[in-house]
Write an enzyme that holds these catalytic residues in place. Structure first.
Site, mmCIF file in Angstrom:
data_model
loop_
_atom_site.group_PDB
_atom_site.id
_atom_site.type_symbol
_atom_site.label_atom_id
_atom_site.label_comp_id
_atom_site.label_asym_id
_atom_site.label_seq_id
_atom_site.Cartn_x
_atom_site.Cartn_y
_atom_site.Cartn_z
ATOM 1 N N HIS A 111 0.870 -1.073 0.035
ATOM 2 C CA HIS A 111 0.049 0.166 0.057
ATOM 3 C C HIS A 111 0.730 1.450 0.132
ATOM 4 C CE1 HIS A 111 -3.386 2.692 0.470
ATOM 5 N NE2 HIS A 111 -3.905 2.059 1.329
ATOM 6 N N ASP A 149 -9.995 -6.790 -18.385
ATOM 7 C CA ASP A 149 -10.401 -7.705 -19.254
ATOM 8 C C ASP A 149 -8.788 -8.137 -19.899
ATOM 9 O OD1 ASP A 149 -11.019 -9.304 -21.457
ATOM 10 O OD2 ASP A 149 -12.634 -7.628 -22.256
#
Length: 439
Positions: A152, A387
């Site tokens: 993070h 995708d």
């Protein structure tokens, strides 16, 4: 149903540089962390994707990963220290950890994922030096689960989502568009500096040491084993009714999906907990890209969030309206405006000069945020647009974190909002009973 996941291979994948007209970039570079990276915890945050058949092969994903890393080199680097003991990113192309695994079940047999299953879909991060760790788990039906676990300190959720979309574009033979902005030194202090808020207390004490703000006498005597990870789905029709009930702010602008839903959940969980304390508080991460003037482009890669802390009397939430609770959230969040973000930049750039600005964090001892909550919203992030050339995922979700009071808001694959909430199992029955009641 239980599941057994077996690790088949583990390797490092580095950037792949195309073309012979230029030499590969220097691997002795480093990137300083920005003022917004400095107070982020040094920990990995895993997200989970599931793709039914047909889906890409592991080799296809690995090849695409190497190509996209040439544009996002920091993922393949390592965290280190400079001569002043400040944390930096060593841009050395050492590589991303890439793990291949297999599961002994079909995907449908273990969905929805329970807590123990989620923890098997990504590795234990203890001792790992890699900034990015990816695990591909193949199920007996041919379905694929991708665990993407990133440090993070290097990037916030918005940047992570942009990278994942870029990985998919590269796999489909498309250009990365837009290209990331990697300059972490664009946040310069004003001249003269104007520190107008108590950032030491908020960002560097409250934002780090949650334990000191929780009164143990108010927390019920439950253990980590009592924490349940629960998924809710709020369809678009429910969200519309909720927003209609919440109404508008004093400016006449309707409360957002986020404000309305968080107000509803804050009131619901407060009721479910049966709180006897006077006040309850929530922690909300606020994206600064559109709040700074001039705006920071969405393609900025790194952390650019600070946190708001709306608070209210318990009786105020229980006796007041949804609209009133939404107003508390709205007013707290809008305070984090251009002035607030620039005051923070001034504070860190000057008041903390010469010190190690990255706070040291010990092992987390909290089991519960009780009576408080933390809402991590990924609404508006393009996680669902990933995708790899075989269609979009059938599932996207955060992994399990056994911290009571932690709530994730995630855009649902088929519309609406998915909510993942950690509560004690002793409160879950009542929560299920009332969480869809609008009052």
């Amino acid at each position: 149903m239980s599941i057994k996941v077996q690790q088949l291979s583990s390797k490092l994948v580095g950037p792949i540089y195309s073309g012979n007209e230029q030499p590969p970039p220097d691997t002795n570079q480093f990137a300083p962390l920005s003022v917004f990276d400095w107070y982020i915890p040094d920990e990995h945050v895993p997200v989970i994707y599931a793709f039914k058949t047909p889906n890409p092969s592991n080799a296809f994903l690995e090849q695409g990963l190497g190509k996209v890393l040439s544009e996002y080199r920091v993922w393949a680097g390592r965290l280190g220290k400079d001569e002043n003991n400040h944390s930096i990113i060593l841009v050395n192309d050492k590589g991303v950890r890439f793990i291949e695994a297999s599961a002994d079940r079909a995907l449908e047999q273990v969905m929805p994922f329970n807590q123990s299953t989620l923890l098997t879909l990504h590795p234990d991060f203890e001792g790992m030096k890699e900034i990015l760790i990816i695990q591909l788990t193949r199920f007996t039906c041919g379905s694929l689960v991708i665990s993407f676990s990133s440090n993070h300190m290097v990037a916030d959720g918005f940047s992570v989502s942009q990278f994942l979309v870029s990985w998919g574009r590269v796999c489909r033979g498309l250009d990365i568009n837009p290209r990331p902005l990697h300059n972490r030194e664009i946040f310069v202090p004003r001249n003269p500096c104007r520190v107008e808020f108590d950032h030491q207390s908020l960002e560097f004490t409250k934002g780090v040491i949650n334990d000191v703000f929780i009164d143990p006498s108010n927390v019920p005597p439950y253990s980590e084993e009592d924490v349940i990870y629960h998924k809710l789905h709020f369809p678009t029709e429910f969200i519309a009714k909720l927003k209609s009930k919440a109404g508008s702010s004093v400016s006449g602008k309707p409360y957002t999906t986020f404000e309305s839903l968080v107000a509803h959940l804050w009131r619901t969980i407060t009721k479910v907990r049966g709180l006897t304390c006077q006040t309850t508080e929530i922690k909300i991460a606020v994206n600064g890209r559109k709040r700074l003037i001039p705006c920071i482009p969405d393609e900025y890669f790194g952390n650019l969030v600070l946190c708001a802390y709306p608070a209210a009397q318990v009786k105020e939430l229980m006796n007041g309206s949804l609209r009133h609770t939404a107003s508390i959230i709205h007013e707290s969040v809008v305070r984090l405006n251009d002035d607030y973000f620039k005051s923070y930049i001034d504070f860190v750039s000057n008041d903390m000069q010469g010190e190690n600005p990255t706070p040291e964090r010990g092992e987390r001892t909290l089991v519960a945020l009780w009576p408080n909550l933390e809402f991590d919203s990924w609404l508006g992030f393009p996680f669902n647009e990933v995708d790899f050339g075989f269609g979009k995922p059938c599932l996207f979700m955060p992994s399990f974190d056994s911290l009571e009071g932690l709530v994730y808001l995630v855009p649902a694959i088929d519309g609406g909002v998915d909510v993942y909430v950690c509560l004690f199992k002793q409160q879950m029955a009542l929560f299920d009973q009332i969480c869809y009641s609008i009052y």
